[in-house]
Write a protein that holds these residues in place. Sequence first.
Motif, PDB file in Angstrom:
ATOM      1  N   UNK A 136       0.816  -1.212   0.000  1.00 55.65           N
ATOM      2  CA  UNK A 136       0.000   0.000   0.000  1.00 55.65           C
ATOM      3  C   UNK A 136       0.847   1.258   0.000  1.00 55.65           C
ATOM      4  N   UNK A 137       2.109   1.141   0.384  1.00 55.26           N
ATOM      5  CA  UNK A 137       3.012   2.281   0.443  1.00 55.26           C
ATOM      6  C   UNK A 137       3.987   2.222  -0.726  1.00 55.26           C
ATOM      7  N   UNK A 138       3.876   3.124  -1.687  1.00 56.25           N
ATOM      8  CA  UNK A 138       4.779   3.062  -2.843  1.00 56.25           C
ATOM      9  C   UNK A 138       6.240   3.256  -2.483  1.00 56.25           C
ATOM     10  N   UNK A 139       6.518   3.871  -1.332  1.00 53.22           N
ATOM     11  CA  UNK A 139       7.903   4.144  -0.963  1.00 53.22           C
ATOM     12  C   UNK A 139       8.691   2.881  -0.638  1.00 53.22           C
ATOM     13  N   UNK A 140       8.029   1.816  -0.227  1.00 55.69           N
ATOM     14  CA  UNK A 140       8.773   0.604   0.133  1.00 55.69           C
ATOM     15  C   UNK A 140       9.077  -0.246  -1.090  1.00 55.69           C
ATOM     16  N   UNK A 141       8.318  -0.052  -2.153  1.00 59.34           N
ATOM     17  CA  UNK A 141       8.535  -0.828  -3.368  1.00 59.34           C
ATOM     18  C   UNK A 141       9.796  -0.330  -4.067  1.00 59.34           C
ATOM     19  N   UNK A 142      10.667  -1.266  -4.432  1.00 59.13           N
ATOM     20  CA  UNK A 142      11.939  -0.955  -5.105  1.00 59.13           C
ATOM     21  C   UNK A 142      12.890  -0.156  -4.220  1.00 59.13           C
ATOM     22  N   UNK A 143      12.658  -0.149  -2.902  1.00 63.02           N
ATOM     23  CA  UNK A 143      13.605   0.516  -2.004  1.00 63.02           C
ATOM     24  C   UNK A 143      14.873  -0.302  -1.826  1.00 63.02           C
ATOM     25  N   UNK A 144      14.738  -1.636  -1.833  1.00 61.43           N
ATOM     26  CA  UNK A 144      15.877  -2.504  -1.566  1.00 61.43           C
ATOM     27  C   UNK A 144      16.190  -3.496  -2.683  1.00 61.43           C
ATOM     28  N   UNK A 145      15.248  -3.714  -3.573  1.00 62.69           N
ATOM     29  CA  UNK A 145      15.437  -4.671  -4.660  1.00 62.69           C
ATOM     30  C   UNK A 145      15.022  -4.038  -5.985  1.00 62.69           C
ATOM     31  N   UNK A 146      15.800  -4.276  -7.045  1.00 69.36           N
ATOM     32  CA  UNK A 146      15.282  -3.931  -8.366  1.00 69.36           C
ATOM     33  C   UNK A 146      13.966  -4.693  -8.569  1.00 69.36           C
ATOM     34  N   UNK A 147      12.916  -3.998  -8.920  1.00 67.68           N
ATOM     35  CA  UNK A 147      11.577  -4.585  -8.926  1.00 67.68           C
ATOM     36  C   UNK A 147      11.006  -4.598 -10.333  1.00 67.68           C
ATOM     37  N   UNK A 148      10.695  -5.795 -10.808  1.00 65.62           N
ATOM     38  CA  UNK A 148      10.161  -5.918 -12.164  1.00 65.62           C
ATOM     39  C   UNK A 148       8.722  -5.429 -12.247  1.00 65.62           C
ATOM     40  N   UNK A 149       7.942  -5.701 -11.185  1.00 64.94           N
ATOM     41  CA  UNK A 149       6.524  -5.357 -11.210  1.00 64.94           C
ATOM     42  C   UNK A 149       6.130  -4.811  -9.835  1.00 64.94           C
ATOM     43  N   UNK A 150       5.923  -3.507  -9.753  1.00 65.73           N
ATOM     44  CA  UNK A 150       5.481  -2.866  -8.527  1.00 65.73           C
ATOM     45  C   UNK A 150       3.988  -2.625  -8.574  1.00 65.73           C
ATOM     46  N   UNK A 151       3.259  -3.188  -7.618  1.00 65.25           N
ATOM     47  CA  UNK A 151       1.804  -3.065  -7.566  1.00 65.25           C
ATOM     48  C   UNK A 151       1.424  -2.313  -6.300  1.00 65.25           C
ATOM     49  N   UNK A 152       1.062  -1.053  -6.463  1.00 67.76           N
ATOM     50  CA  UNK A 152       0.732  -0.205  -5.317  1.00 67.76           C
ATOM     51  C   UNK A 152      -0.741  -0.376  -5.002  1.00 67.76           C
ATOM     52  N   UNK A 153      -1.013  -0.983  -3.863  1.00 68.31           N
ATOM     53  CA  UNK A 153      -2.407  -1.178  -3.506  1.00 68.31           C
ATOM     54  C   UNK A 153      -2.565  -1.987  -2.238  1.00 68.31           C
ATOM     55  N   UNK A 154      -3.773  -1.973  -1.728  1.00 65.99           N
ATOM     56  CA  UNK A 154      -4.143  -2.782  -0.579  1.00 65.99           C
ATOM     57  C   UNK A 154      -3.938  -4.263  -0.902  1.00 65.99           C
ATOM     58  N   UNK A 155      -3.417  -5.017   0.053  1.00 65.60           N
ATOM     59  CA  UNK A 155      -3.087  -6.415  -0.209  1.00 65.60           C
ATOM     60  C   UNK A 155      -4.319  -7.232  -0.596  1.00 65.60           C
ATOM     61  N   UNK A 156      -5.435  -7.009   0.062  1.00 65.10           N
ATOM     62  CA  UNK A 156      -6.634  -7.798  -0.232  1.00 65.10           C
ATOM     63  C   UNK A 156      -7.138  -7.515  -1.643  1.00 65.10           C
ATOM     64  N   UNK A 157      -7.304  -6.244  -1.986  1.00 64.63           N
ATOM     65  CA  UNK A 157      -7.814  -5.905  -3.308  1.00 64.63           C
ATOM     66  C   UNK A 157      -6.843  -6.339  -4.403  1.00 64.63           C
ATOM     67  N   UNK A 158      -5.551  -6.145  -4.160  1.00 64.97           N
ATOM     68  CA  UNK A 158      -4.558  -6.499  -5.177  1.00 64.97           C
ATOM     69  C   UNK A 158      -4.497  -7.998  -5.383  1.00 64.97           C
ATOM     70  N   UNK A 159      -4.554  -8.775  -4.313  1.00 64.70           N
ATOM     71  CA  UNK A 159      -4.542 -10.230  -4.465  1.00 64.70           C
ATOM     72  C   UNK A 159      -5.818 -10.720  -5.148  1.00 64.70           C
ATOM     73  N   UNK A 160      -6.941 -10.067  -4.904  1.00 66.12           N
ATOM     74  CA  UNK A 160      -8.161 -10.424  -5.632  1.00 66.12           C
ATOM     75  C   UNK A 160      -7.979 -10.218  -7.135  1.00 66.12           C
TER      76      UNK A 160
END
Length: 561
Positions: free
Chosen positions: A306-330
Amino acid sequence: MNEMTGAEALVRGLQAYGVRHIFGLCGDTSLPFYDALARLDHGMTHVLTRDERCAAYMADAYARVTGKVGVCEGPSGGGATYILPGVVEANESSSPVLAITSDVSVTSRGRYPLTELDQTALFRPLTKWNRTLDRADEIPGSLRAAFKAMTTGKPGAAHLGVPYDIMKQPVGAEMWAQPEHGSAPAWRVQPETSAVEAAAKAILAARNPVFICGGGVVIADAMEELSRIALLLGAPVCTTVSGKGSLAEDHPLCAGVVGSNGGVPATRAVVDGADLVVFVGCRAGSTSTEHWRAPATTIPIVHIDADPMVIAANYPTAYGLVGDAKLTLQMLEKALSVGASPRAAGNGRAIVAKARADKRRAFELNAFSDEAPIRPERIIRELNAVLPRDAVIVADPGTPCPYVSAYYEILEAGRYFITNRAHGALGYALAGAIGASFGRPATRSVAIMGDGSFGFTVGEIETIVRHDIPVMMIVIANGSFGWIKASQRAGYDKRYFSVDFTRTDHARVAEAYGVKAFKVSDPADLGKTLRAAADHSGPVLVDIAAQPLEEAAAPVSQWMG
């Protein structure tokens, strides 16, 4: 609308957001607030604590087990400084906690009144939202802003400083609440469909995708969605310490905790075997990745948060999905279903079964030991046998955390395990178990602490007795600050310095407060003692003479090699 004072508006505002419990400690500058709580009919219970730090810990654990905003309060000066450890822990653990501190009068600012300090500056780096008021009519809007900040996006902590004179002044502004902001997550967001579909294609193309799930899965109540995706793909699911409970640990695809605290070689092997890793609701920080060694930075990453700041902070990220875990997993489940049928025959179940068997063999080397002092593994095995499935386990850092994380089996998906791993301050478990008990009164809360942690918060046993809270307290006693002593053994050639202290008879201390207590030093007595404690209907403490941590085989990677 009847005119209210600032203190009355504060009470009515909390009531409007569905607050039912307030944890805190009285002080001179808080008197108007306490008087309003005493006079008004609001349906809230104020839990008087023995220090403000513990009040914040209680509010944190309460929020974690209920999803509701936890509220703690304290007075100006020392109260504001004492409450800080719990506030920053809640904020960094994505726990919605509101800390209310009273303050010196606005008219006294800069005139050297007792307990004056810059509360806004003090709380700024520790909170998601923070404000000290200047006028009484700011109370309604500030409460709305605080509750919105705590519960939307990445949940976190907020601070509201309310000066003494403002609490006595009239509030002319209208008092209303946005009720859905009383719980987190509120106003959930989801990523773009095209981004989810691209990630799904990459996951389906992988031979051995592995999920690593943090606390965001439990916070979002996304356990069912995660389970369905894991079964659809036949993919192993690992968790961080905070993510324990993302799946029930007898789920055929739950490999258990990974990382440097609670991870073991068998679970590390699951991550090492991945050709794609999906992070869900976790920051991929140092502990969960063994300082970014597992997974390797060369592995393709899908990161959901849900927090875009944590995505790609420590790993090169091929696919960053910014969203609530429940909705995104659905959304991800829907996209995966298009081409996932061959994956059902994947080898994830075999990978997990092997990891669990290897982990079990290593655990059982000490879990059945009859040697004294009692092995920590033996303690966890006996607790697994006697505690109910729905018990809420609150473990302090130090000795309890790695053992409970690695070996205690959470057999229900959800928040049944709490530890303060964001900042790792000692003394959390006892207070946290109190907060969890208020949040889930029908469920047994268990505080597992070292004797070092016991010394931090022993005073809250009086709170337990005063409220007759059926907390079960386990003290793993080894006469030292064990984590530091074990680190001195591993990295400083056994140069033990200033880590040992005198052993305390914790059972006698508990009995002095009026708590039923047991002592156990013989492994043969451990099981029946823990059973007797678990069967006791009121508060109870078990003082266990345990193997020193520097001599133990703790599941901590820096000590295991």
